[in-house]
Design a protein around this motif. Structure first.
Motif, PDB file in Angstrom:
ATOM      1  N   ALA A 123      80.732  94.128  80.658  1.00 23.05           N
ATOM      2  CA  ALA A 123      80.700  95.080  79.358  1.00 23.05           C
ATOM      3  C   ALA A 123      80.865  96.505  79.657  1.00 23.05           C
ATOM      4  CB  ALA A 123      80.028  94.577  78.259  1.00 23.05           C
ATOM      5  N   GLY A 124      80.357  97.039  80.950  1.00 25.00           N
ATOM      6  CA  GLY A 124      80.372  98.431  81.126  1.00 25.00           C
ATOM      7  C   GLY A 124      78.978  99.041  81.268  1.00 25.00           C
ATOM      8  N   ASP A 125      77.841  97.887  81.026  1.00 25.29           N
ATOM      9  CA  ASP A 125      76.599  98.545  80.937  1.00 25.29           C
ATOM     10  C   ASP A 125      76.104  98.726  82.437  1.00 25.29           C
ATOM     11  OD1 ASP A 125      73.794  98.891  80.778  1.00 25.29           O
ATOM     12  OD2 ASP A 125      73.362  97.311  79.426  1.00 25.29           O
ATOM     13  N   ALA A 126      75.789 100.158  82.709  1.00 24.95           N
ATOM     14  CA  ALA A 126      75.102 100.318  83.990  1.00 24.95           C
ATOM     15  C   ALA A 126      73.765 100.317  84.439  1.00 24.95           C
ATOM     16  CB  ALA A 126      75.657 101.927  84.148  1.00 24.95           C
ATOM     17  N   ASP A 127      73.204  99.897  83.461  1.00 24.13           N
ATOM     18  CA  ASP A 127      71.617  99.670  83.474  1.00 24.13           C
ATOM     19  C   ASP A 127      71.263  98.389  84.349  1.00 24.13           C
ATOM     20  OD1 ASP A 127      68.934  99.520  83.539  1.00 24.13           O
ATOM     21  OD2 ASP A 127      68.692  99.530  81.347  1.00 24.13           O
ATOM     22  N   THR A 128      70.951  98.703  85.547  1.00 27.03           N
ATOM     23  CA  THR A 128      70.726  97.387  86.583  1.00 27.03           C
ATOM     24  C   THR A 128      69.329  97.080  86.769  1.00 27.03           C
ATOM     25  OG1 THR A 128      70.641  99.045  88.549  1.00 27.03           O
ATOM     26  CG2 THR A 128      72.771  97.999  87.817  1.00 27.03           C
ATOM     27  N   SER A 129      68.366  97.502  85.945  1.00 27.24           N
ATOM     28  CA  SER A 129      67.017  97.232  86.119  1.00 27.24           C
ATOM     29  C   SER A 129      66.928  95.774  85.767  1.00 27.24           C
ATOM     30  CB  SER A 129      66.400  98.145  84.909  1.00 27.24           C
ATOM     31  OG  SER A 129      64.740  97.814  85.102  1.00 27.24           O
ATOM     32  N   ALA A 130      65.699  95.418  86.207  1.00 31.08           N
ATOM     33  CA  ALA A 130      65.288  94.064  85.918  1.00 31.08           C
ATOM     34  C   ALA A 130      64.833  94.055  84.406  1.00 31.08           C
ATOM     35  CB  ALA A 130      64.063  93.564  86.662  1.00 31.08           C
ATOM     36  N   LEU A 131      64.674  95.190  83.810  1.00 32.20           N
ATOM     37  CA  LEU A 131      64.141  95.021  82.452  1.00 32.20           C
ATOM     38  C   LEU A 131      65.515  95.482  81.369  1.00 32.20           C
ATOM     39  CD1 LEU A 131      60.799  97.174  82.822  1.00 32.20           C
ATOM     40  CD2 LEU A 131      61.074  94.979  83.004  1.00 32.20           C
ATOM     41  N   ALA A 132      66.567  95.358  81.720  1.00 32.30           N
ATOM     42  CA  ALA A 132      67.722  95.855  81.325  1.00 32.30           C
ATOM     43  C   ALA A 132      68.024  94.729  80.098  1.00 32.30           C
ATOM     44  CB  ALA A 132      69.146  95.965  81.993  1.00 32.30           C
ATOM     45  N   GLY A 133      68.424  95.098  79.241  1.00 31.95           N
ATOM     46  CA  GLY A 133      68.880  94.120  77.949  1.00 31.95           C
ATOM     47  C   GLY A 133      67.645  93.349  77.081  1.00 31.95           C
ATOM     48  N   ILE A 134      66.369  94.001  77.395  1.00 33.26           N
ATOM     49  CA  ILE A 134      65.386  93.598  76.329  1.00 33.26           C
ATOM     50  C   ILE A 134      65.483  94.454  75.003  1.00 33.26           C
ATOM     51  CG2 ILE A 134      62.835  93.317  75.991  1.00 33.26           C
ATOM     52  CD1 ILE A 134      62.498  92.928  78.978  1.00 33.26           C
ATOM     53  N   ALA A 135      65.634  93.674  73.955  1.00 34.09           N
ATOM     54  CA  ALA A 135      65.925  94.208  72.573  1.00 34.09           C
ATOM     55  C   ALA A 135      64.796  95.302  72.149  1.00 34.09           C
ATOM     56  CB  ALA A 135      66.546  93.326  71.732  1.00 34.09           C
ATOM     57  N   ARG A 136      65.198  96.579  71.725  1.00 35.17           N
ATOM     58  CA  ARG A 136      64.020  97.393  71.241  1.00 35.17           C
ATOM     59  C   ARG A 136      63.515  97.011  69.846  1.00 35.17           C
ATOM     60  NH1 ARG A 136      62.937 101.262  74.966  1.00 35.17           N
ATOM     61  NH2 ARG A 136      64.452 101.674  76.604  1.00 35.17           N
ATOM     62  N   GLY A 137      64.431  96.127  69.417  1.00 43.03           N
ATOM     63  CA  GLY A 137      63.886  95.849  67.703  1.00 43.03           C
ATOM     64  C   GLY A 137      63.020  94.765  67.776  1.00 43.03           C
ATOM     65  N   LEU A 138      62.699  94.116  68.782  1.00 42.60           N
ATOM     66  CA  LEU A 138      61.611  92.963  68.823  1.00 42.60           C
ATOM     67  C   LEU A 138      60.213  93.735  68.352  1.00 42.60           C
ATOM     68  CD1 LEU A 138      62.530  91.323  72.273  1.00 42.60           C
ATOM     69  CD2 LEU A 138      62.903  90.293  70.112  1.00 42.60           C
ATOM     70  N   PRO A 139      59.592  92.580  67.672  1.00 44.85           N
ATOM     71  CA  PRO A 139      58.177  92.938  67.480  1.00 44.85           C
ATOM     72  C   PRO A 139      57.634  93.266  68.707  1.00 44.85           C
ATOM     73  CG  PRO A 139      58.744  90.637  66.244  1.00 44.85           C
ATOM     74  CD  PRO A 139      59.906  91.348  67.197  1.00 44.85           C
ATOM     75  N   GLU A 140      56.690  94.285  68.723  1.00 44.27           N
ATOM     76  CA  GLU A 140      56.374  94.874  69.887  1.00 44.27           C
ATOM     77  C   GLU A 140      55.439  93.841  70.905  1.00 44.27           C
ATOM     78  OE1 GLU A 140      57.324  97.420  71.392  1.00 44.27           O
ATOM     79  OE2 GLU A 140      58.305  98.355  69.788  1.00 44.27           O
ATOM     80  N   TRP A 141      54.488  93.112  70.325  1.00 44.14           N
ATOM     81  CA  TRP A 141      54.033  92.010  71.159  1.00 44.14           C
ATOM     82  C   TRP A 141      54.946  91.219  71.858  1.00 44.14           C
ATOM     83  CZ3 TRP A 141      55.496  86.943  70.055  1.00 44.14           C
ATOM     84  CH2 TRP A 141      55.975  86.954  68.726  1.00 44.14           C
TER      85      TRP A 141
END
Length: 267
Positions: A123-141
């Protein structure tokens, strides 16, 4: 399903539909979507299957509502939503719908993550971090736990609960130090900022401890909330039976009712 879709379309019909439903948009409905998901979790926690059936219906309505609004804009419809998730589930389960094989759930999760990374790259996402794709809208816990899980999959993790508990004690001591600083200078904005940061560190490590214990943080906190509410309501009832109320009692007197409530629960 067709009946529900027709009901939603009727509610959103500018000619005779519901005024409230017609005023809504994606942003205004989003909080209800989140709330309904929590209602589902609550029914599961209570083991109430009739309530679960009802709450799943409420959650499904949220999907239908969003799909109807998108359809009105010519973006997508409910069928597109159902087809997209069907294709995704088949694509991400090649060990069921393809030729891949896995002996355990951990292997399935590793392949799931690999497929998700490939999808993001396509899809063109250049973020290769192991943490990529974790939604920022989740409850913080929940986001904290996901961040920790992802880091652990590349080996960045404590070997067991003992060092996590030691870290928790270390963070608690740092919170004590910052509380003392705030007490000395209540108006010091920098001190307030530091104590917020230290409490955040404490909560992050607590979430990590829950992960090592294979305990869901949200479930654990819900249980703690339920316990507190149950005991507090019992305190109120005990105080009322004595012809008084909690309001106006000293903390020592309130603690006596708390102990009575706990004793009643234990028995």
């Amino acid at each position: 399903m067709q009946r529900l879709l027709a009901i939603m379309a009727r509610l959103r019909d500018p000619d005779g539909g519901c005024p409230w439903d017609l005023e809504q948009d994606f942003a205004s409905i989003a909080p209800y979507t989140i709330e309904e998901a929590y209602e589902v979790a609550d029914a599961i926690d209570r083991g109430d299957l009739p309530a679960l059936c009802e709450e799943l219906g409420d959650l499904l309505l949220q999907v239908v509502f969003h799909a109807q609004m998108a359809s009105e804009q010519g973006a997508f419809g409910f069928d597109d939503v159902a087809n997209a998730i069907s294709e995704k589930m088949e694509r991400r389960h090649p060990h069921v719908f393809g030729d891949a094989t896995h002996d355990d759930a951990e292997g399935v999760l590793r392949e799931w993550d690999a497929i998700k990374r490939a999808e993001r790259a396509a899809a063109g996402d250049a973020d290769t971090s192991a943490l990529a794709g974790i939604a920022r809208g989740l409850p913080e816990w929940q986001r904290a736990t996901k961040l920790q899980h992802r880091a652990a999959r590349v080996g960045f993790d404590w070997p067991g609960p003992a060092p996590v508990i030691a870290k928790l004690e270390e963070e608690l001591e740092e919170v004590r130090v910052e509380f003392a600083a705030v007490a000395r200078e209540p108006g010091d904005a920098a001190a307030r900022d530091r104590i917020e940061a230290e409490i955040g560190d404490l909560l992050f490590v607590a979430a990590n401890l829950a992960r090592h214990a294979r305990v869901d943080v949200g479930s654990a906190l819900r249980r703690a909330n339920q316990k507190f509410e149950r005991r507090f309501r019992s305190m109120e009832a005990l105080a009322a039976s004595d012809g008084t109320g909690l309001q106006g009692l000293s903390l020592e007197e309130q603690d006596r009712y708390w102990d009575l409530a706990k004793a009643r629960e234990d028995n």
